[in-house]
Design a protein around this motif. Structure first.
Motif, PDB file in Angstrom:
ATOM      1  N   GLN A  17       7.193  49.946   4.665  1.00 47.06           N
ATOM      2  CA  GLN A  17       8.043  50.073   5.845  1.00 47.06           C
ATOM      3  C   GLN A  17       9.478  49.781   5.411  1.00 47.06           C
ATOM      4  OE1 GLN A  17       7.239  51.006   8.994  1.00 47.06           O
ATOM      5  NE2 GLN A  17       5.149  51.361   8.317  1.00 47.06           N
ATOM      6  N   ASP A  19      13.574  50.290   6.649  1.00 45.85           N
ATOM      7  CA  ASP A  19      14.521  50.673   7.691  1.00 45.85           C
ATOM      8  C   ASP A  19      15.587  51.572   7.062  1.00 45.85           C
ATOM      9  OD1 ASP A  19      16.467  50.882   9.647  1.00 45.85           O
ATOM     10  OD2 ASP A  19      16.587  48.727  10.031  1.00 45.85           O
ATOM     11  N   ASP A  21      18.266  52.665   8.131  1.00 40.94           N
ATOM     12  CA  ASP A  21      19.638  52.215   8.390  1.00 40.94           C
ATOM     13  C   ASP A  21      20.100  51.147   7.403  1.00 40.94           C
ATOM     14  OD1 ASP A  21      19.980  53.919  10.559  1.00 40.94           O
ATOM     15  OD2 ASP A  21      19.136  52.459  11.966  1.00 40.94           O
TER      16      ASP A  21
END
Length: 85
Positions: A17, A19, A21
């Motif tokens: 996982q 992110d 961003d």
């Protein structure tokens, strides 16, 4: 894998996982404007995003599609991969 224009692309895949961003680009320098003698820094990547494999096939360069095909095959049939260089 070498792209049609000669650029060498190294790719990897991982199950994690992440992110998008939070991904930060590296920076490269080049002479800009051309033949000006001035050097400027540019981001290699303006942003990171995640795509499904079908969506990715329409966004990648044709010379990169074999990498995507290898990944899709592996996801269907996990095993150790012998990837051509």
């Amino acid at each position: 894998m070498r792209q049609a224009g000669g650029k060498l692309v190294e790719a990897f895949a991982l199950e994690q996982q992440i992110d998008a961003d939070m991904i930060k680009s590296n920076v490269f320098e080049k002479e800009w404007p051309p033949r000006s003698g001035k050097r400027q820094s540019f981001l290699e990547v303006d942003r990171a995003r995640w795509f499904t494999i079908p969506d990715t096939t329409i966004m990648m360069l044709a010379s990169q599609l074999p990498l995507l095909a290898l990944l899709a095959d592996f996801l269907r049939n996990p095993r150790e991969m012998d990837v051509p260089r």
